[in-house]
Design an enzyme around this catalytic site. Structure first.
Site, mmCIF file in Angstrom:
data_model
loop_
_atom_site.group_PDB
_atom_site.id
_atom_site.type_symbol
_atom_site.label_atom_id
_atom_site.label_comp_id
_atom_site.label_asym_id
_atom_site.label_seq_id
_atom_site.Cartn_x
_atom_site.Cartn_y
_atom_site.Cartn_z
ATOM 1 C CE LYS A 29 -3.929 1.761 2.701
ATOM 2 N NZ LYS A 29 -4.865 1.680 3.728
ATOM 3 C CB SER A 86 -8.159 3.408 3.003
ATOM 4 O OG SER A 86 -7.271 3.026 4.009
ATOM 5 C CB SER A 124 -8.137 0.569 6.220
ATOM 6 O OG SER A 124 -8.665 1.907 6.213
#
EC number: 6.3.5.7
Lengths: 521, 522
Positions: A76, A166, A190
């Site tokens: 990420k 996310s 997330s």
């Protein structure tokens, strides 16, 4: 080959069925093919091939570093990677290149894993859809799976569904078979939320078990690096590599046990599964409820004890989560002033003007909104009323879990999300704040309490989209939690992603190409 | 509280008589109850340590700009603070030396404000629960009419907190730029908050001096004010005793003790005049120089620092919980046992060992290196310490002050002074000649006393015939004085003795001279 688990590929390497370089090229090709997903902000092709060649040399010499040697992985874009841009999907950091690796990244590289790229996300991890980043929304790979296309009658490309967030890019990368594992971050769900919506395994370890050094923070007291894989066993192998105390992160603790492989024959008859009644929340879809009941029944049939339990303060959790989250956001974002790094505005008539315009230009509305409310909560006259109160309720929430686990419950079984993935068009009808409150409702209590939790895909909805269930365990019982998760995985018969991939691959009709073209517009 | 009494008593438009009356009223009240100054201090002491409070970068003065900046110091995203054990130990030792209660558990907070040399947008400090609280500092200064009386006072220490230093901003007004140097950013500070127990600049300066000596003795802070290792902010107000404290102002950016005393007294005087004029003191920050830093205290927001667990301090090894290694922990018993001799103990020891007066012990300890110098001289001479102290505090210190030198830069090393004093003790030179020799030693470093005595012929004249001849000459040329002595005025004999010493350039043995003169005038 791409649909295999990490463990299977590792074996294939050793048996010489495929080489790391070949696999790396396959993944790079697949990334190109699935570009419309927008899962990656940056693809580190050259670096990946270089690492793959090194890994290959080690394998040829018969000295692989471990089960992750040569395994493609994605990170990420809020984990720092030395000499590789790390943007947090924000204009603020769009040209920022960190000089160091996050501890978790370094550990994977040290194991010989091959970094494919940095994955897309909501700006600074603030969101639950992966729709609010500076590089555009991430598309759920299941949007293009046969199951969704046929069962939901989805015809046009505009029907694509979101990944959740996310860490949507990481979940999409693993689900679309461009990486075998991906790092996400989990502050309020997330990692688990997109894991559930993309039909992959998503683990949020115990707070403090995995180092946050190099993770650009959202909420320091809740952030945990998350692990996304296609099997529970893979998550366990990865956790085994990542866990442990780090001198650079004073909140880490030594790992309670060396976690290598999970036992294949875990006996659930000694397990007591709690079903928290407060998780029958408004908005929970019937299909998700059905999956929840189904798995509870599976436990019962297998001889586990299944009990309804109560976590009475759950309903207050999401509100308090938001107060604490926004307060820490206001604090953590203060460093982005354009002086040392990141975006700097051209308006320089005074230092204050430069600060203001830098932050206005660099952050999106969501980030600025949270900074504003967070600073409001931290004002001297509001501090007791909001921040301190929320901390107190946070303690009560943690106590709820302690009581339940103290009463003989080994693991809690809950839904991960209210429903399956929403269409982008529907999802964006509501603002980020409303969506975050809905999407994190089942996941953020584990962050408030610092507990390990894992989302496991259990079935497909009638629309042909994945539904995941969440297991929550006591602090530092990550291994036991994963054992139970693996049992669930083995029991539910979730359609493997490779099936979908094959369907998709076999459907290599001109239509797919056409879709790709239209989506590129 | 210190309301303008004229307005208070005479709300109507004042005519001449009212103004007159009101002036009388002011005079009457202030005569009745004098306004007194109230001074509290906030002191930032830079911790003497190799590395910064939360990062591994070095701490150094005058390094090239931005050469001592770790990723954390520059607040690179994703970096986390790691607490420096040495800094904690320094704060705990300082707390112990100042009789504080050491909090076994203290916590760190973030204090937010935007300033260019604060890279993270917040400072990590200890607002809520600092490492040490409730201490007391006993300090002394020379007071009384002749300024030779040691006055002893207490000031209470509210708390000692660990916190990060900020970087430095250099404002380039010509190009309207601000340049930032982060070398200092993140250096460990101890902030000491003193209660407003002082009443004037002299007391404040004396308290800071005592603190400086304690910190230097402990080695927890080098205490150099001009290098910014010790930074003092003073909160000053005036009130009449018994009434609540007045509105305070803050005096900042003071880089020497002398200026500290001066700035405080100036501010007390200014406020006194404001109040006596019937005005109101405004709550403001007044910088001694023009470069004032931020004054964020009113607008900054606090929250707990989430990346640092509570700071735990343990009594001893036995009180360590399982899993904590002794090497990792901060142990009170070890630190207490390692405390060095503190200044007050030093002074007592000097008085007891050498029979010195308290004011002498005060001077010896308060001048950097003077005690060490004195004790080194004492090792080389058998002279009475009370004689030696005169040499050290008058001759030596006088010359040092005149030339603005520190003791360590004295051109006359202690051994050389000891040698000189030994010569005097042995009767080889008179005390006035010894002083001349000392002056010469000062001017020509490296020249030993015997050499100077020989070159300048300063040896004691104890040859009977010589002295008789010189005395006779003086007696002959001063018939009036001789007559006065003969008629019983013995004081005049001293004048004659002085004249003899003048002839001999102070080399004559005074005992002998007196005897000869007495014979010749009887």
């Amino acid at each position: 080959m791409l649909g295999l688990t990490l463990k299977e590929v590792s074996l294939a390497f050793r048996e010489g069925r495929i080489s790391p370089t070949e696999l790396c090229r396959k993944c790079l090709n697949r990334i190109k093919k699935t570009q419309r997903l927008n899962a990656y902000i940056a693809v580190t092709e050259e670096f990946a091939l270089k690492q793959a060649r090194q890994s290959e040399a080690r394998l040829l010499q018969g000295i692989p570093k471990g089960p992750l040697d040569g395994i493609p992985f994605a990170v990420k874009d809020n984990f720092c990677t030395a000499n590789i841009r790390t943007t947090c999907a924000s204009k603020m950091l769009k040209d920022y290149t960190p000089p160091y690796n996050a501890t978790v990244v370094q550990k994977l590289l040290d194991q010989g894993a091959v970094l494919m790229g940095k994955t897309n996300m909501d700006e600074f991890a603030m969101g639950a859809g992966s729709t609010d980043g500076a590089f555009g929304p991430v598309r759920n790979p299941w949007s293009y799976a046969a199951s969704y296309r046929t069962q939901a009658g989805a015809a046009s490309d505009s029907d694509w569904v979101i990944t959740g967030g996310s860490s949507g890019g990481s979940a999409a990368a693993v689900a679309s078979c461009t990486s075998y594992l991906a790092l996400g971050s989990d502050t309020g769900g997330s990692t688990r939320n997109p894991g559930a919506l993309c039909g992959v395994v998503a683990l949020k370890p115990t707070y403090g078990l995995v180092s946050r050094h190099g993770l650009i923070p959202l909420v320091n007291s809740m952030d945990v690096p998350g692990i996304i894989t296609r099997s529970v066993g893979d998550a366990a192998i990865t956790l085994g590599v990542l866990q442990g105390a780090d001198v650079r992160d004073s909140t880490t603790v030594p790992a309670p046990s060396a976690l290598t492989e999970l036992p294949e024959d875990f006996d659930v008859r000694n397990i007591c599964v709690g079903i928290p009644k407060e998780y029958h929340a408004p908005g929970l879809s019937e299909e998700t409820l059905a999956q929840w009941s189904r798995v509870a029944d599976l436990f019962e049939k297998a001889g586990a004890r299944v009990e309804q339990v109560s976590l009475p303060h759950t309903q207050y959790s999401i509100v308090c989560y938001h107060v604490l989250c926004h307060a820490e956001v206001a604090s953590n974002m203060a460093r982005f002033d354009g002086l040392e790094y990141g975006h700097r505005s051209e308006m320089k008539s005074s230092t204050e003007v430069m600060y203001a315009s830098t932050r206005h230009e660099g952050f999106n509305d969501v980030v600025r909104g949270r900074i504003l409310s967070g600073n409001y909560f931290l004002l001297k006259q509001n501090y007791q009323h909001y921040f301190v109160k929320a901390q107190k309720v946070r303690r009560l929430i943690a106590d709820d879990f302690r009581h339940v686990f103290g009463s003989g419950i080994d693991v809690l079984l809950t839904p991960t999300t209210l429903t399956d993935a929403a269409c982008y068009h529907d999802f964006t009808q509501e603002d980020n704040r409303t969506r975050s409150a809905q999407e994190d409702v089942f996941t953020q209590p584990a962050n408030m309490a610092g507990l390990p939790a894992v989302s496991v895909p259990t079935g497909l909805s009638q629309r042909g989209l994945p539904i995941g269930l969440q297991l929550i365990g006591p602090a530092l019982e990550d291994k036991k939690l994963l054992c139970v998760a693996q049992w669930v995985e083995q029991s539910v018969g979730f359609p493997s992603i490779s099936d979908c991939e094959n369907t998709q691959e076999s459907r290599k009709d001109p239509g797919a190409t056409r879709r790709e073209q239209t989506s590129a517009v | 509280m210190k309301k303008r009494c004229n307005v208070h008593y005479f709300p109507s438009a004042p005519d001449i008589s009212v103004i007159h009356f009101s002036l009388v009223c002011v005079w009457y009240l202030s005569a009745l109850q004098q306004l007194v100054g109230v001074v509290g201090l906030e002191i930032h002491a830079q911790i003497s340590s190799n590395t910064k409070l939360f990062s591994g970068s070095s701490v150094q003065f005058l390094a090239p700009p931005n050469s001592l900046v770790s990723f954390f110091d520059a607040s690179l995203p994703g970096t986390l603070p790691v607490l420096n054990k040495r800094c904690v130990e320094a704060a705990v030792m300082t707390g112990l030396a100042l009789n504080c209660t050491i909090n076994k558990k203290s916590v760190f907070d973030r204090k937010h404000y935007f300033y260019a040399d604060l890279p993270a947008g917040y400072q990590i400090t200890q607002q809520c629960r600092p490492v040490a609280v409730d201490g007391v500092l006993t300090y002394s200064f020379l007071g009384g009419r002749k300024r030779n009386q040691v006055m002893r006072k207490n000031v209470y220490i509210k708390q000692i907190q660990l916190e990060q230093d900020s970087g430095k901003s250099l404002h380039d007004d010509v190009n309207s730029q601000t340049l930032i140097d982060l070398n200092r950013a993140g250096v460990g500070l101890m902030e000491l908050v003193m209660e407003p127990n002082m009443s004037c600049g002299e007391e404040a300066a004396a308290a800071v001096r005592e603190l400086q000596l304690i910190l230097q003795a402990l080695g927890t802070c080098q205490g150099n004010m001009s290098e910014g290792q010790l930074r003092v902010d003073a909160n000053v107000s005036v009130h009449r005793p018994g009434e609540p404290l007045g509105t305070r102002t803050e005096v900042k950016n003071i880089n020497s003790l002398r200026y500290l005393a001066r700035a405080i007294d100036f501010e007390i005087q200014r406020q006194t005049e404001v109040v006596q004029r019937g005005g109101a003191v405004l709550n403001e920050t007044r910088a001694y120089d023009s470069k004032s830093g931020p004054s964020p205290s009113t607008s900054c927001r606090f929250m707990p620092e989430p990346n640092l667990p509570p700071l735990l301090v343990f009594e001893d090894e036995a009180s360590l919980p399982a899993g904590v290694e002794a090497g990792q922990a901060v142990l009170l018993c070890t630190l207490r046992a390692g405390l060095p001799e503190l200044p007050s103990v030093r002074r007592d020891r000097l008085v007891q060992t050498y029979g010195l007066l308290p004011e002498h012990s005060f001077t010896l300890v308060n001048e950097d290196g003077l005690m060490e110098y004195f004790e080194a001289v004492m090792k080389g001479t058998s002279r009475d310490p009370r004689k030696v102290i005169g040499w050290v505090t008058n001759e030596l210190l006088g010359l040092l002050k005149q030339q603005d030198l520190s003791v360590s830069h004295s051109p006359v090393p202690p051994a050389a002074l000891a040698e000189l004093l030994e010569l005097q003790e042995a009767g080889r030179i008179s005390s006035s000649a010894a002083k001349q020799v000392f002056q010469e030693m000062w001017r020509s470093p490296g020249k030993a006393a015997p050499q100077i005595i020989q070159e300048r012929d300063l040896g004691l004249v104890s040859d009977d015939a010589d002295l008789h001849r010189i005395c006779q000459k003086v007696v002959d040329s001063h018939p009036d004085e001789v007559r006065a002595v003969r008629s019983g005025n013995q004081k005049v004999l001293n004048k004659l003795m002085g004249l003899v010493q003048k002839e001999t350039k102070g080399r004559a043995d005074p005992v002998l001279v007196r005897k000869i003169l007495q014979e010749k005038t009887s």
